[in-house]
Scaffold this active site. Structure first.
Site, PDB file in Angstrom:
ATOM      1  N   THR A   1       0.826  -1.213   0.000  1.00 43.81           N
ATOM      2  CA  THR A   1       0.000   0.000   0.000  1.00 43.81           C
ATOM      3  C   THR A   1       0.858   1.259   0.000  1.00 43.81           C
ATOM      4  OG1 THR A   1      -1.703  -1.199   1.216  1.00 43.81           O
ATOM      5  CG2 THR A   1      -1.845   1.195   1.255  1.00 43.81           C
TER       6      THR A   1
ATOM      7  N   GLY B   1       2.503  -3.042   8.366  1.00 41.31           N
ATOM      8  CA  GLY B   1       2.694  -3.320   9.784  1.00 41.31           C
ATOM      9  C   GLY B   1       4.153  -3.611  10.092  1.00 41.31           C
TER      10      GLY B   1
ATOM     11  N   GLU C   1      -6.266  -5.845   3.976  1.00 46.58           N
ATOM     12  CA  GLU C   1      -6.353  -7.029   3.126  1.00 46.58           C
ATOM     13  C   GLU C   1      -7.497  -6.917   2.133  1.00 46.58           C
ATOM     14  OE1 GLU C   1      -3.436  -8.831   4.170  1.00 46.58           O
ATOM     15  OE2 GLU C   1      -3.871  -8.953   2.049  1.00 46.58           O
TER      16      GLU C   1
HETATM   17  C1  LIG Z   1      -4.471 -12.315  11.321  1.00 46.24           C
HETATM   18  C2  LIG Z   1      -4.647 -11.075  10.590  1.00 46.24           C
HETATM   19  C3  LIG Z   1      -3.516 -10.077  10.772  1.00 46.24           C
HETATM   20  C4  LIG Z   1      -3.669  -8.976   9.729  1.00 46.24           C
HETATM   21  C5  LIG Z   1      -2.704  -7.825   9.862  1.00 46.24           C
HETATM   22  C6  LIG Z   1      -2.967  -6.796   8.770  1.00 46.24           C
HETATM   23  C7  LIG Z   1      -2.289  -7.223   7.470  1.00 46.24           C
HETATM   24  C8  LIG Z   1      -2.763  -6.376   6.331  1.00 46.24           C
HETATM   25  C9  LIG Z   1      -2.105  -6.431   5.146  1.00 46.24           C
HETATM   26  C10 LIG Z   1      -2.578  -5.683   3.980  1.00 46.24           C
HETATM   27  O1  LIG Z   1      -3.549  -4.955   4.010  1.00 46.24           O
HETATM   28  S1  LIG Z   1      -1.637  -5.992   2.583  1.00 46.24           S
HETATM   29  C11 LIG Z   1      -2.367  -5.029   1.317  1.00 46.24           C
HETATM   30  C12 LIG Z   1      -3.718  -5.598   0.921  1.00 46.24           C
HETATM   31  N1  LIG Z   1      -4.201  -4.910  -0.223  1.00 46.24           N
HETATM   32  C13 LIG Z   1      -5.244  -5.356  -0.924  1.00 46.24           C
HETATM   33  O2  LIG Z   1      -5.882  -6.324  -0.601  1.00 46.24           O
HETATM   34  C14 LIG Z   1      -5.567  -4.577  -2.158  1.00 46.24           C
HETATM   35  C15 LIG Z   1      -6.992  -4.839  -2.617  1.00 46.24           C
HETATM   36  N2  LIG Z   1      -7.072  -4.709  -4.050  1.00 46.24           N
HETATM   37  C16 LIG Z   1      -6.930  -5.814  -4.878  1.00 46.24           C
HETATM   38  O3  LIG Z   1      -6.783  -6.931  -4.450  1.00 46.24           O
HETATM   39  C17 LIG Z   1      -6.981  -5.566  -6.361  1.00 46.24           C
HETATM   40  O4  LIG Z   1      -6.501  -4.345  -6.719  1.00 46.24           O
HETATM   41  C18 LIG Z   1      -8.420  -5.716  -6.909  1.00 46.24           C
HETATM   42  C19 LIG Z   1      -9.307  -4.741  -6.192  1.00 46.24           C
HETATM   43  C20 LIG Z   1      -8.847  -7.117  -6.632  1.00 46.24           C
HETATM   44  C21 LIG Z   1      -8.488  -5.398  -8.372  1.00 46.24           C
HETATM   45  O5  LIG Z   1      -7.471  -6.061  -9.007  1.00 46.24           O
HETATM   46  P1  LIG Z   1      -7.021  -5.560 -10.449  1.00 46.24           P
HETATM   47  O6  LIG Z   1      -7.270  -4.121 -10.628  1.00 46.24           O
HETATM   48  O7  LIG Z   1      -5.693  -6.116 -10.731  1.00 46.24           O
HETATM   49  O8  LIG Z   1      -7.908  -6.252 -11.400  1.00 46.24           O
HETATM   50  P2  LIG Z   1      -9.215  -6.802 -11.760  1.00 46.24           P
HETATM   51  O9  LIG Z   1      -9.418  -6.404 -13.162  1.00 46.24           O
HETATM   52  O10 LIG Z   1     -10.297  -6.493 -10.795  1.00 46.24           O
HETATM   53  O11 LIG Z   1      -8.796  -8.333 -11.623  1.00 46.24           O
HETATM   54  C22 LIG Z   1      -7.930  -8.913 -12.625  1.00 46.24           C
HETATM   55  C23 LIG Z   1      -8.081 -10.381 -12.532  1.00 46.24           C
HETATM   56  O12 LIG Z   1      -7.315 -10.802 -11.388  1.00 46.24           O
HETATM   57  C24 LIG Z   1      -8.145 -11.474 -10.486  1.00 46.24           C
HETATM   58  N3  LIG Z   1      -7.643 -11.163  -9.166  1.00 46.24           N
HETATM   59  C25 LIG Z   1      -7.629  -9.963  -8.549  1.00 46.24           C
HETATM   60  N4  LIG Z   1      -7.082 -10.096  -7.323  1.00 46.24           N
HETATM   61  C26 LIG Z   1      -6.726 -11.407  -7.190  1.00 46.24           C
HETATM   62  C27 LIG Z   1      -6.118 -12.178  -6.149  1.00 46.24           C
HETATM   63  N5  LIG Z   1      -5.779 -11.623  -4.964  1.00 46.24           N
HETATM   64  N6  LIG Z   1      -5.878 -13.490  -6.352  1.00 46.24           N
HETATM   65  C28 LIG Z   1      -6.263 -14.053  -7.528  1.00 46.24           C
HETATM   66  N7  LIG Z   1      -6.870 -13.407  -8.571  1.00 46.24           N
HETATM   67  C29 LIG Z   1      -7.093 -12.093  -8.362  1.00 46.24           C
HETATM   68  C30 LIG Z   1      -9.527 -10.948 -10.749  1.00 46.24           C
HETATM   69  O13 LIG Z   1     -10.504 -11.856 -10.295  1.00 46.24           O
HETATM   70  C31 LIG Z   1      -9.507 -10.814 -12.248  1.00 46.24           C
HETATM   71  O14 LIG Z   1      -9.651 -12.099 -12.792  1.00 46.24           O
HETATM   72  P3  LIG Z   1     -10.640 -12.282 -14.043  1.00 46.24           P
HETATM   73  O15 LIG Z   1     -12.005 -11.957 -13.556  1.00 46.24           O
HETATM   74  O16 LIG Z   1     -10.146 -11.320 -15.096  1.00 46.24           O
HETATM   75  O17 LIG Z   1     -10.461 -13.731 -14.397  1.00 46.24           O
HETATM   76  C1  LIG Z   2      -4.861  -1.950  10.390  1.00 51.09           C
HETATM   77  C2  LIG Z   2      -4.311  -1.917   8.977  1.00 51.09           C
HETATM   78  C3  LIG Z   2      -3.188  -2.673   8.659  1.00 51.09           C
HETATM   79  C4  LIG Z   2      -2.676  -2.640   7.368  1.00 51.09           C
HETATM   80  N1  LIG Z   2      -1.535  -3.363   7.083  1.00 51.09           N
HETATM   81  C5  LIG Z   2      -1.014  -3.302   5.843  1.00 51.09           C
HETATM   82  C6  LIG Z   2       0.192  -4.014   5.530  1.00 51.09           C
HETATM   83  O1  LIG Z   2       0.771  -4.683   6.397  1.00 51.09           O
HETATM   84  N2  LIG Z   2       0.702  -3.910   4.274  1.00 51.09           N
HETATM   85  C7  LIG Z   2       0.080  -3.160   3.295  1.00 51.09           C
HETATM   86  O2  LIG Z   2       0.590  -3.112   2.179  1.00 51.09           O
HETATM   87  N3  LIG Z   2      -1.078  -2.478   3.558  1.00 51.09           N
HETATM   88  C8  LIG Z   2      -1.622  -2.537   4.805  1.00 51.09           C
HETATM   89  N4  LIG Z   2      -2.787  -1.855   5.077  1.00 51.09           N
HETATM   90  C9  LIG Z   2      -3.422  -1.035   4.020  1.00 51.09           C
HETATM   91  C10 LIG Z   2      -4.690  -1.692   3.521  1.00 51.09           C
HETATM   92  O3  LIG Z   2      -4.382  -2.818   2.755  1.00 51.09           O
HETATM   93  C11 LIG Z   2      -5.509  -0.678   2.714  1.00 51.09           C
HETATM   94  O4  LIG Z   2      -5.895   0.383   3.559  1.00 51.09           O
HETATM   95  C12 LIG Z   2      -6.749  -1.360   2.123  1.00 51.09           C
HETATM   96  O5  LIG Z   2      -6.362  -2.213   1.065  1.00 51.09           O
HETATM   97  C13 LIG Z   2      -7.792  -0.344   1.630  1.00 51.09           C
HETATM   98  O6  LIG Z   2      -7.246   0.444   0.608  1.00 51.09           O
HETATM   99  P1  LIG Z   2      -7.328   2.037   0.714  1.00 51.09           P
HETATM  100  O7  LIG Z   2      -6.793   2.440   2.019  1.00 51.09           O
HETATM  101  O8  LIG Z   2      -6.730   2.570  -0.519  1.00 51.09           O
HETATM  102  O9  LIG Z   2      -8.890   2.341   0.723  1.00 51.09           O
HETATM  103  P2  LIG Z   2      -9.737   3.025  -0.470  1.00 51.09           P
HETATM  104  O10 LIG Z   2      -9.811   2.090  -1.618  1.00 51.09           O
HETATM  105  O11 LIG Z   2      -9.232   4.398  -0.699  1.00 51.09           O
HETATM  106  O12 LIG Z   2     -11.180   3.027   0.239  1.00 51.09           O
HETATM  107  C14 LIG Z   2     -11.907   4.219   0.469  1.00 51.09           C
HETATM  108  C15 LIG Z   2     -13.334   3.991  -0.043  1.00 51.09           C
HETATM  109  O13 LIG Z   2     -13.281   3.878  -1.482  1.00 51.09           O
HETATM  110  C16 LIG Z   2     -14.095   2.800  -1.904  1.00 51.09           C
HETATM  111  N5  LIG Z   2     -13.599   2.214  -3.161  1.00 51.09           N
HETATM  112  C17 LIG Z   2     -12.318   2.110  -3.543  1.00 51.09           C
HETATM  113  N6  LIG Z   2     -12.226   1.476  -4.734  1.00 51.09           N
HETATM  114  C18 LIG Z   2     -13.493   1.161  -5.095  1.00 51.09           C
HETATM  115  C19 LIG Z   2     -14.074   0.471  -6.193  1.00 51.09           C
HETATM  116  N7  LIG Z   2     -13.322  -0.033  -7.195  1.00 51.09           N
HETATM  117  N8  LIG Z   2     -15.425   0.319  -6.222  1.00 51.09           N
HETATM  118  C20 LIG Z   2     -16.190   0.799  -5.211  1.00 51.09           C
HETATM  119  N9  LIG Z   2     -15.700   1.465  -4.141  1.00 51.09           N
HETATM  120  C21 LIG Z   2     -14.367   1.634  -4.081  1.00 51.09           C
HETATM  121  C22 LIG Z   2     -13.977   1.788  -0.774  1.00 51.09           C
HETATM  122  O14 LIG Z   2     -15.088   0.877  -0.787  1.00 51.09           O
HETATM  123  C23 LIG Z   2     -13.982   2.683   0.461  1.00 51.09           C
HETATM  124  O15 LIG Z   2     -15.324   2.935   0.850  1.00 51.09           O
HETATM  125  C24 LIG Z   2      -3.317  -1.858   6.370  1.00 51.09           C
HETATM  126  C25 LIG Z   2      -4.448  -1.105   6.686  1.00 51.09           C
HETATM  127  C26 LIG Z   2      -4.961  -1.130   7.984  1.00 51.09           C
HETATM  128  C27 LIG Z   2      -6.186  -0.328   8.315  1.00 51.09           C
END
Ligand SMILES: CCCCCCC/C=C/C(=O)SCCNC(=O)CCNC(=O)[C@H](O)C(C)(C)COP(=O)(O)OP(=O)(O)OC[C@H]1O[C@@H](n2cnc3c(N)ncnc32)[C@H](O)[C@@H]1OP(=O)(O)O
Ligand SMILES: Cc1cc2nc3c(=O)[nH]c(=O)nc-3n(C[C@H](O)[C@H](O)[C@H](O)COP(=O)(O)OP(=O)(O)OC[C@H]3O[C@@H](n4cnc5c(N)ncnc54)[C@H](O)[C@@H]3O)c2cc1C
Length: 621
Positions: free
Chosen positions: A114, A153, A398
């Protein structure tokens, strides 16, 4: 398993409480004190794992619940993201190089994806990794303010390594997002390496024990060997080779955590909140049920049962669903390792959908548990505020929940479209290949099969209608992107209905698998209550097409209310069955011994504000 379900040898429990439970009270600490105390416990935890020879995953997870009650430590990103990504995306050589060091905690890593300007839209991330064949290095850079890495984190002060997701450039060509192993700090001085600006992002809603941080690259070089090269490689001369450069493979870490969050965050958080609220409701006596009779336990009020028992049923449902989600993840992940990737789209969809559905329900449920505990529920002594802020983070990290539901909906639309073209669906979406029966089989008996069929009907109908509405929007001249956006509310509701059905189906299968008739009957009541509450709260979905009528809805309501009094005698036993140790609960209201008032008074007297030397009165002059 040594620790399964709290079955610790007595002397170990005493040691755990000495090491972790009887320590300084978390609630009386500042944020920095909480963070430092967490690091001390991380050290203890690592030593204890070595001392007890703890390797079993379930043992370590149980032990983590004692060491870090209702909180995430820096071990979360390290063992939950850094190590799994090394294993899933690294070549054999890279795994041998970094995984042993990480597993011995000689290096501490996090997952750095992120950025300040992007979290959801992974393809919009800006950090670059440009290959220089002269030096055989990747040069990492943060080209803009919005490209600064933000949120990972452990990034602020603790981790000295990280997996950085960055855009790979070779000879000016952008190859998309790739994972890179980056050393962030000196292993001697722990200072950030030259070319890196990093620190903590400041106080948050919760997660006080984790230093979520920022990281800015200023043309920072790393060796060519540091790009994780299981699926694709960059040769010394800059040639890019790939086996299956499927961008989905680089998203693997996210699927893993989402699959774990259902049980570890939503399931555990809601089960703990129910344990606290139901035990306290059996202790708390208040008001009069009958004139000149003693004050009753508040758990005897129907309204209190109506608040808590559906949440108890939901806690069991999320718990079972979380166990099933983990099983499916490891099964499909093993298939993928053998090159069979057919089920990756379904795994992505179900993990995204259930992560969103269960963390939203758990957050809502934990708050209702707090509200059911009156004034003492609002005290930090209840443990409920900490459980809430820890669990509700799961709605955002996530993958933000709305975005995850839309990912699940995208898969459902693909499957439904395939069915119309003759493809036979399987797995969690096999029901979309069946003809939707409009005949409701619900009777006053409310069998689990008939209840599950009602949720199947609802999901299938909503998915069908979402698909048809999407087609109508496109047929009326909207382009695919606008049609998708104009349909996105309907799509998220269809995805929720799919997840709801999945959860009811899992619960039904668990009940049917139980052999002990007494336990089976009690779990059947909980599953019935879960389903009946789902119908009641979403009644519009069930009557919209005439599937359910008003008389049947009345039957649903009557059965729902009668189940409350049937569940009442077993309510405390059902939360005791979760087997949370008091240290894991972190709650005076939820103590196993029920000695609430005496310990609440002791706790309050210890609060720092009561220290006599703090001459508060002088401030009042
Ligand atoms: C015990 C718990 C402790 C937790 C501690 C906290 C830890 C936190 C860590 C984090 O937050 S890490 C960062 C996490 N970030 C995200 O999750 C980002 C969310 N966004 C996405 O995953 C992607 O951007 C999206 C929203 C899914 C969109 O992906 P994209 O723009 O690339 O493309 P699409 O056109 O929507 O999808 C393309 C194609 O790829 C497939 N796909 C998308 N994501 C995945 C995946 N993760 N795995 C497998 N496939 C994926 C999607 O379904 C599309 O497939 P088709 O439909 O084209 O076949
Ligand atoms: C406690 C915590 C721990 C984290 N740890 C990690 C980590 O270890 N590593 C890491 O890389 N990241 C980490 N993150 C970041 C986290 O993965 C992102 O905050 C999360 O993926 C959400 O993305 P964003 O912040 O850009 O939210 P945004 O996408 O900006 O969300 C804001 C609003 O926009 C809306 N929105 C965005 N896109 C769309 C769409 N396509 N359609 C409709 N609505 C949409 C959402 O629904 C939401 O209401 C952490 C976050 C938190 C809160």
């Amino acid at each position: 398993m040594l620790f399964k379900g709290g079955g610790l040898p007595h002397e170990s429990l005493a040691l755990q409480e000495k090491l972790f439970g009887a320590g300084p009270d978390y609630n009386f600490m500042t944020r920095i004190e909480r963070f430092k105390n967490s690091l001390v416990r991380v050290q203890h935890f690592i030593r204890c794992c070595a001392r007890y020879n703890l390797h079993d995953h379930a043992d370590k997870k149980w032990f983590e619940g004692v060491a870090f009650p209702n909180e995430v430590s820096v071990l979360g990103p390290h063992s939950g993201m850094f190590i799994p990504t090394l294993k899933e995306q690294g070549s054999e050589e890279q795994i041998q190089k970094w995984v042993p060091q990480a597993e011995k905690h000689q290096i501490m890593g996090t997952y750095i994806q992120t950025e300040l300007g992007h979290g959801t839209f992974v393809r919009g991330l800006e950090t670059t990794a440009t290959y220089d064949p002269k030096t055989e290095e990747f040069i990492l850079n943060s080209p803009t303010l919005t490209s600064i890495k933000w949120w990972p984190g452990g990034l602020g002060r603790t981790c000295n390594f990280g997996i950085v997701m960055a855009l790979l450039y070779i000879d000016g060509k952008n190859y998309g997002m790739h994972p890179f192993v980056v050393q962030l700090r000196s292993l001697k001085t722990h200072e950030p390496l030259p070319g890196l600006t990093m620190g903590d992002i400041g106080p948050k809603f919760g997660f006080d024990t984790v230093d979520n941080g920022y990281l800015q690259f200023n043309h920072f070089g790393i060796p060519r060997e540091n790009m994780l090269m299981k699926y694709c490689q960059v040769l010394k001369n800059g040639t890019y080779t790939k086996q299956t450069r499927n961008p989905k493979f680089s998203y693997g870490a996210m699927i893993f955590v989402r699959s774990m969050v259902v049980y570890e965050v939503a399931g555990q958080g809601l089960a703990k909140a129910c344990t606290i609220a139901i035990r306290y409701s059996a202790i708390r006596r208040q008001s009069e049920l009958k004139k000149s009779r003693p004050e009753p336990q508040i758990l005897d009020y129907q309204t209190q049962q109506y608040k808590l028992f559906p949440l108890l049923a939901l806690a069991y449902a999320v718990w079972f669903t979380g166990v099933r989600m983990k099983e499916i993840y490891f099964m499909v992940n093993n298939e993928i390792k053998q090159g069979h990737t057919e089920r990756l789209p379904e795994l992505h969809a179900i993990s995204s959908g259930l992560k969103a559905f269960t963390t939203s329900m758990a957050s809502w449920g934990i708050e209702r548990c707090r509200l059911a505990c009156g004034g003492h529920g609002y005290s930090a002594a209840s443990g409920l505020p900490k459980i809430y802020v820890n669990a509700t983070g799961g709605c955002t990290y996530e993958g933000e929940n709305t975005v995850m539901l839309l990912q699940c909906a995208r898969f459902l639309m693909n499957i439904y479209g395939g069915v119309k073209n003759g493809r036979r669906p399987s797995g969690s979406v096999n029901y979309l290949g069946e003809r939707i029966s409009s005949r409701c089989t619900l009777t006053s008996e409310f069998t689990l099969k008939s209840l599950a069929d009602a949720f199947k009907h609802r999901a299938a109908r909503m998915i069908k209608e979402a698909s048809e509405r999407l087609n109508r929007l496109q047929a009326s001249g909207n382009d695919p992107e606008d049609s998708w956006n104009l349909n996105s509310v309907v799509l998220t509701k269809a995805a929720e209905a799919h997840c709801h059905y999945y959860m009811v189906l899992v619960f039904e299968s668990v009940v049917e698998s139980v052999e002990d008739n007494c336990v089976k009957d009690i779990l059947r009541q909980l599953c019935q209550l879960l389903a009946l509450c789902g119908i009641q709260e979403n009644s519009g979905d069930f009557i919209q097409d005439g599937f359910l009528n008003n008389d049947q809805l009345e039957l649903v309501k009557q059965k729902q209310l009668s189940l409350l009094s049937e569940i009442r005698p077993n309510a405390v036993l059902l939360v005791d069955a979760f087997e949370f140790h008091d240290v894991q609960l972190g709650s005076i209201l939820g103590r196993f011994d029920g000695n609430v008032y005496e310990n609440l008074f002791k706790w309050a007297k210890k609060t720092p504000l009561n220290k006599p030397e703090d001459l508060i009165h002088r401030l009042l002059r």
